[in-house]
Design a protein around this motif. Structure first.
Motif, PDB file in Angstrom:
ATOM      1  N   LEU A 213       0.842  -1.189   0.000  1.00 38.23           N
ATOM      2  CA  LEU A 213       0.000   0.000   0.000  1.00 38.23           C
ATOM      3  C   LEU A 213       0.881   1.245   0.000  1.00 38.23           C
ATOM      4  CD1 LEU A 213      -2.502  -1.093   2.814  1.00 38.23           C
ATOM      5  CD2 LEU A 213      -2.785  -1.368   0.333  1.00 38.23           C
ATOM      6  N   SER A 214       0.262   2.367  -0.337  1.00 37.93           N
ATOM      7  CA  SER A 214       0.966   3.643  -0.313  1.00 37.93           C
ATOM      8  C   SER A 214       0.116   4.677   0.407  1.00 37.93           C
ATOM      9  CB  SER A 214       1.236   4.109  -1.747  1.00 37.93           C
ATOM     10  OG  SER A 214       1.736   5.427  -1.737  1.00 37.93           O
TER      11      SER A 214
ATOM     12  N   CYS B  24      -1.933   6.880  -2.030  1.00 38.27           N
ATOM     13  CA  CYS B  24      -2.915   6.199  -2.881  1.00 38.27           C
ATOM     14  C   CYS B  24      -4.265   6.180  -2.169  1.00 38.27           C
ATOM     15  CB  CYS B  24      -2.413   4.780  -3.154  1.00 38.27           C
ATOM     16  SG  CYS B  24      -3.626   3.630  -3.788  1.00 38.27           S
TER      17      CYS B  24
ATOM     18  N   ARG C  20      -7.073   4.613  -2.965  1.00 39.98           N
ATOM     19  CA  ARG C  20      -7.605   3.247  -2.818  1.00 39.98           C
ATOM     20  C   ARG C  20      -6.916   2.518  -1.669  1.00 39.98           C
ATOM     21  NH1 ARG C  20      -7.063  -0.120  -7.885  1.00 39.98           N
ATOM     22  NH2 ARG C  20      -5.286   1.201  -8.218  1.00 39.98           N
ATOM     23  N   CYS C  21      -5.639   2.741  -1.523  1.00 41.54           N
ATOM     24  CA  CYS C  21      -4.889   2.087  -0.441  1.00 41.54           C
ATOM     25  C   CYS C  21      -5.405   2.525   0.927  1.00 41.54           C
ATOM     26  CB  CYS C  21      -3.406   2.403  -0.549  1.00 41.54           C
ATOM     27  SG  CYS C  21      -2.616   1.775  -2.036  1.00 41.54           S
TER      28      CYS C  21
ATOM     29  N   ILE D  79       3.802  -0.784   3.633  1.00 38.97           N
ATOM     30  CA  ILE D  79       3.348   0.524   3.182  1.00 38.97           C
ATOM     31  C   ILE D  79       4.529   1.481   3.051  1.00 38.97           C
ATOM     32  CG2 ILE D  79       2.820   1.293   5.535  1.00 38.97           C
ATOM     33  CD1 ILE D  79       0.289   2.674   4.250  1.00 38.97           C
TER      34      ILE D  79
ATOM     35  N   THR E 129       0.245   0.352  -6.586  1.00 36.88           N
ATOM     36  CA  THR E 129      -0.407   0.012  -5.324  1.00 36.88           C
ATOM     37  C   THR E 129      -1.887   0.309  -5.473  1.00 36.88           C
ATOM     38  OG1 THR E 129       0.057   2.214  -4.450  1.00 36.88           O
ATOM     39  CG2 THR E 129       1.611   0.447  -3.875  1.00 36.88           C
ATOM     40  N   PRO E 130      -2.702  -0.422  -4.793  1.00 35.30           N
ATOM     41  CA  PRO E 130      -2.395  -1.595  -3.967  1.00 35.30           C
ATOM     42  C   PRO E 130      -2.076  -2.810  -4.839  1.00 35.30           C
ATOM     43  CG  PRO E 130      -4.765  -1.230  -4.048  1.00 35.30           C
ATOM     44  CD  PRO E 130      -4.136  -0.105  -4.812  1.00 35.30           C
TER      45      PRO E 130
ATOM     46  N   GLU F  94      -1.866  -6.436  -9.215  1.00 37.73           N
ATOM     47  CA  GLU F  94      -2.487  -5.247  -8.643  1.00 37.73           C
ATOM     48  C   GLU F  94      -3.844  -5.631  -8.068  1.00 37.73           C
ATOM     49  OE1 GLU F  94      -3.963  -0.809 -10.069  1.00 37.73           O
ATOM     50  OE2 GLU F  94      -3.023  -2.152 -11.520  1.00 37.73           O
TER      51      GLU F  94
END
Length: 141
Positions: A42-43, A46, A48-49, A72, A109-110, A126
């Motif tokens: 994850l980031s 991001c 969505r993350c 992360i 990511t994710p 992904e």
């Protein structure tokens, strides 16, 4: 002519550079690589993350049961704030973005990497949404 090679199962992740890099990362965070079968990347940059983190917290028993660690890209302070804010109990570690891209070869990511007991990568892809994670854990239950 020998055609056996046509029927052999090939591992498209043959060099396993991801595994070697993950072992180093786990060791740096005092985790034993053999305790895990996968990693979700994850980031903090991001959206969505960030939407996935509370979802992972809601299914943390499955995350722990299936021996998945969350990695992360953030610094130590950000990681501690995330853990406190989301009340994270599942294994989570941080790494620099450059390390994830160059060493672990995480392109987006994710995403997720799963490996087997022989330390061979089984899957690397992904994750489009939290529903992808639900499908993944649904298949592992």
């Amino acid at each position: 002519m020998d055609f056996k090679f046509l029927f052999e199962k090939k591992n498209k992740y043959k060099d396993n550079t991801e595994i070697d890099s993950l072992k180093k990362l786990f060791s740096a965070h005092n985790y034993d690589f053999v305790s895990f079968q996968g990693a979700i990347f994850l980031s903090v940059y991001c959206i969505r993350c960030m939407e996935i983190i509370p979802y992972l917290t809601s299914i943390e028993d499955k995350v722990i049961k299936h021996e998945v660690i969350i990695i992360i890209d953030c610094d130590n302070d950000e990681l501690e704030k995330l853990k406190d804010y989301f009340d994270i109990k599942y294994p989570i570690i941080n790494a620099e973005y450059d390390f994830l891209v160059s060493e672990v070869q995480v392109e987006k990511t994710p995403s997720i990497i799963l490996w087997d007991s022989n330390e061979e990568v089984l899957m690397k892809r992904e994750l489009s949404s939290k529903e992808d994670i639900l499908k993944l854990f649904g298949g592992l239950v």
